[in-house]
Design an enzyme around this catalytic site. Structure first.
Site, PDB file in Angstrom:
ATOM      1  N   HIS A 187       0.868  -1.179   0.000  1.00 13.71           N
ATOM      2  CA  HIS A 187       0.000   0.000   0.000  1.00 13.71           C
ATOM      3  C   HIS A 187       0.902   1.224   0.000  1.00 13.71           C
ATOM      4  CE1 HIS A 187      -3.682   2.352   0.781  1.00 13.71           C
ATOM      5  NE2 HIS A 187      -2.850   3.148   1.430  1.00 13.71           N
ATOM      6  N   CYS A 188       0.798   2.029  -1.039  1.00 12.35           N
ATOM      7  CA  CYS A 188       1.671   3.195  -1.204  1.00 12.35           C
ATOM      8  C   CYS A 188       0.958   4.438  -0.684  1.00 12.35           C
ATOM      9  CB  CYS A 188       2.047   3.373  -2.674  1.00 12.35           C
ATOM     10  SG  CYS A 188       3.166   4.765  -2.972  1.00 12.35           S
ATOM     11  N   ILE A 189       1.529   5.070   0.346  1.00  8.60           N
ATOM     12  CA  ILE A 189       0.905   6.274   0.904  1.00  8.60           C
ATOM     13  C   ILE A 189       1.047   7.455  -0.037  1.00  8.60           C
ATOM     14  CG2 ILE A 189       1.259   5.496   3.273  1.00  8.60           C
ATOM     15  CD1 ILE A 189       3.637   7.430   3.425  1.00  8.60           C
ATOM     16  N   ASN A 192      -1.781   6.977  -2.342  1.00  4.29           N
ATOM     17  CA  ASN A 192      -2.997   6.717  -1.565  1.00  4.29           C
ATOM     18  C   ASN A 192      -3.808   5.576  -2.177  1.00  4.29           C
ATOM     19  OD1 ASN A 192      -4.803   7.134   0.553  1.00  4.29           O
ATOM     20  ND2 ASN A 192      -6.059   8.562  -0.617  1.00  4.29           N
ATOM     21  N   ASN A 193      -3.105   4.504  -2.497  1.00  6.96           N
ATOM     22  CA  ASN A 193      -3.771   3.344  -3.085  1.00  6.96           C
ATOM     23  C   ASN A 193      -2.864   2.138  -2.946  1.00  6.96           C
ATOM     24  OD1 ASN A 193      -5.713   1.849  -4.390  1.00  6.96           O
ATOM     25  ND2 ASN A 193      -5.279   2.633  -6.437  1.00  6.96           N
TER      26      ASN A 193
END
Length: 326
Positions: A187-189, A192-193
């Protein structure tokens, strides 16, 4: 005393509400029998835009907006202060200007696709009883009969107690998005996905295009500075400070995408996702560990280049959850 609202007023109010719900759907309603995007926000952590065509994750730290600002701001400064001078120079730097705008547009499009597209979300089982059968707590191990370099390797199927489904191999549950994702990488901050099977190629394209855009921005501004200095123009004169600023900005900004791009090239060459790699090293700091080919990896059937192409160019597959269906 006010009378009852007329039929036209009621219809107008309902139409307005439907339009706002089509524009952005934050809180779903399970009682509404319309489309999936109008119900799913009550069961997941998603926000839907434009009738379910785009989606984002609810978060109190919208780092993706910061990334969007970092993408847009150098293009604005370059267009205002640099592009005109480079375009009309007698040395003919038009190709570099065009290439920069192409790389920048590619970066923006890839970022948008990564941040708003479906990473491979698996639908929940909403018909399951709350009490999970005891046998579902056991993992199921199946032989992997591909005959690859991993020998007699096996794959494990796990039951997700949140989504109430048996997850396919390489799928994992994301606690931020509150859903299971196919070939879940991480999950890549910053976008945001989740990064999974259906948007992994967009994520890699975003890293590559961002690196190219930074390199072309440095090249354009460096040529402007070189030409100005050779013609006797002091750097203190406008707009040369902007060229210096953009060079430093791009040089600093490209470090992180370059590192991430190299990391994912190495990971894909060994046919590993980030979750699988961290699990293999015990979730320790990955910076201190060399990325190696795992002997028990059933998916690493070929050499480095073929493995990389297999993972990067993996078919996106059909969407499991069509948010616009009824």
């Amino acid at each position: 005393m006010k009378g009852n609202p007329s039929t036209h007023e009621v219809i107008g109010t309902m139409s307005t509400r439907r339009f706002y719900r089509w524009l952005i759907t934050i809180d779903g309603d399970t009682e509404i029998n319309y489309r999936n995007y109008e119900e799913l926000p009550s069961r997941s952590n998603y926000i839907f835009f434009f009738g379910g065509r785009l989606r984002a994750v609810k978060t109190a730290r919208p780092f993706s907006l910061v990334v969007l600002f970092l993408i847009l701001s150098p293009m604005v400064l370059f267009s205002v202060f640099e592009a005109h001078r480079l375009w009309h120079t007698r040395y003919g730097y038009k190709a570099l200007v065009v290439l920069f705008y192409y790389a920048w547009a590619w970066s923006l499009l890839s970022f948008t696709k990564t941040a708003t597209s479906d990473p491979g979300v698996l639908p929940r089982n909403i018909h399951m009883h709350k009490d999970t059968p005891q046998e579902y707590f056991n993992n199921v191990t199946l032989p992997y009969g591909a005959g690859g370099s991993a020998g007699n390797a096996s794959v494990t199927l796990k039951y997700c107690h949140t989504c109430k489904i048996w997850r396919p191999p390489r799928a994992s549950h994301c606690s931020v998005c509150e859903c299971c994702v196919l070939t879940h990488d991480h999950h890549c901050i910053w976008v945001n996905n989740c990064v999974g099977q259906r948007n992994y190629r967009y994520f890699l394209a975003f890293l590559l295009s961002s690196t190219l855009a930074c390199a072309l921005l440095i090249a354009n501004c460096a040529l402007h500075l070189h030409r100005a200095l050779h013609e006797g123009i002091r750097v203190s004169h406008r707009p040369l400070p902007v060229a210096v600023l953009l060079c430093v900005y791009a040089a600093v900004l490209c470090v992180y995408p370059v590192i991430l791009l190299g990391y994912h090239v190495a990971m894909s060459g060994t046919q590993q996702t980030t979750r699988e790699y961290l699990r293999s090293i015990g979730f320790r700091n990955p910076v201190m560990h060399r990325i190696r080919r795992r002997r028990d990896n059933p998916y690493a059937e070929h050499g480095f280049l073929r493995n990389m192409l297999d993972l990067m160019a993996e078919p996106r597959g059909p969407r499991s959850c069509n948010y616009r269906y009824r």
